[in-house]
Design a protein around this motif. Structure first.
Motif: not given
Length: 353
Positions: A311-322
């Protein structure tokens, strides 16, 4: 007192017996032992194995197909054979391993790169495997280009835009499928001119060297499509060394979600990110657990499975995965005790909660 002692000894023996008979699994990891993606992949597998009570051992080939085959031979023909062998059809090694496995008593699970149609036909009915589990790689390739174009914005009538593409190892099904997705998107967008597609072999250094030449050859390049994260980072470095700014002078896409790439997505240097398939090995552990317990996993959605994990990873999801990963209750995903209509809910969303 003697009766109590005998009872304690029996309980200890039973516990030891349960431990000694834990289902054993060997994973032939095709990546480098220092490679972020494949290390995180193995860590997610280990978390699943621990939760499910499986005995998992990971062997890294350091991206050498000959090493993979030697490790397979040891696992399948050695004195301490595992119950299951998990392999990746990287560089088309699966048919040789399937032939080795005949008569070994070891069950095989294929992940990430399944057998090609030609390989299945050549192997015939003699070669068997418990199941295969892959992600929607073709969709990943398609999603990257379509999102790059969305991020770039609409072109004026008659205007065209230059694209460079970096694929992985040529004889790897995942790379081929991601390329197919790229070409599907290109067919829908004739305004995009694919200047050149090269094989970066998943390597940052190789992509850096290739991109340095390609940016000189095609100075109007505005979009860069990469089939993994390392090649995207190498191409971005080449653009920076040429005095240009990634995310501004050219838009970049990537697959995978290590911290460096997630941060690049947040910084805007990486425009488009697709991720989710690092979970495949963990989900494979759930299938192995259920097969070992006598369930027919083929009746629960098919033996050879393609899961919509990318799936496409938006900024909020990128922050969550960090942030620290949400613990996954792998035992709760098992089909043991579930109705016949149960389907495994494998998804990246289980980690994004």
């Amino acid at each position: 007192m003697l009766k109590v002692l005998i009872t304690c000894m029996w309980l200890l023996g039973a516990a030891y017996g349960a431990m000694a008979h834990a289902t054993s699994v060997v994973f032939l990891n095709p990546g480098m032992s220092t490679e972020t993606f494949w290390v995180s992949y193995a860590q997610f597998m280990q978390a699943a194995a621990k939760d499910l009570g499986l005995d998992l051992r990971v062997r890294y080939s350091e991206r050498d197909a000959h090493t993979t085959l030697a490790q397979a031979r040891e696992a399948l023909q050695g004195s301490s054979r595992p119950d299951y062998l998990v392999l990746v059809n990287e560089q088309y090694v699966a048919p040789q391993i399937l032939r080795m496995a005949q008569g070994s008593g070891v069950k095989l699970m294929i992940v990430n790169n399944a057998l090609t149609t030609d390989q299945v036909q050549l192997l015939g009915k003699d070669a068997t495997w418990v199941g295969s589990l892959v992600a929607n790689d073709e969709d990943a390739g398609y999603l990257m280009l379509t999102d790059l174009l969305r991020q770039h914005g609409q072109l004026a009538p008659g205007q065209s835009i230059d694209l460079l593409a970096f694929s992985g190892v040529k004889n790897t099904p995942a790379a081929q499928l991601r390329e197919q997705g790229l070409h599907r998107a290109l067919a829908e967008h004739p305004e995009v001119r694919l200047r050149q597609l090269v094989y970066g072999e998943w390597s940052r250094q190789r992509a850096l060297e290739q991109a340095a030449q390609l940016f000189n050859r095609y100075p109007q390049t505005a979009l860069v499509w990469s089939a993994n994260d390392e090649m995207a980072l190498g191409a971005m470095q080449a653009l920076q060394e040429a005095g240009r700014v990634p995310g501004k002078d050219a838009l970049f896409s990537a697959v995978n979600s290590p911290p460096e790439v997630l941060q690049a997505r947040l910084d805007g240097r990486l425009t488009t990110l697709v991720a989710g398939h690092f979970t495949l090995g963990g989900w494979a552990m759930v299938l192995i657990n259920d097969d070992a317990k006598g369930l027919d996993i083929g009746a629960l959605g098919g033996r050879d499975r393609k899961e919509a994990l990318f799936q496409l990873i938006d900024a909020a999801q990128a922050r969550r995965l960090l942030q620290p990963m949400t613990p996954v209750d792998f035992r709760a995903l098992s089909a043991v005790g579930k109705p016949a209509s149960y389907r495994y809910p494998f998804s990246l969303q289980l980690l994004l909660r």
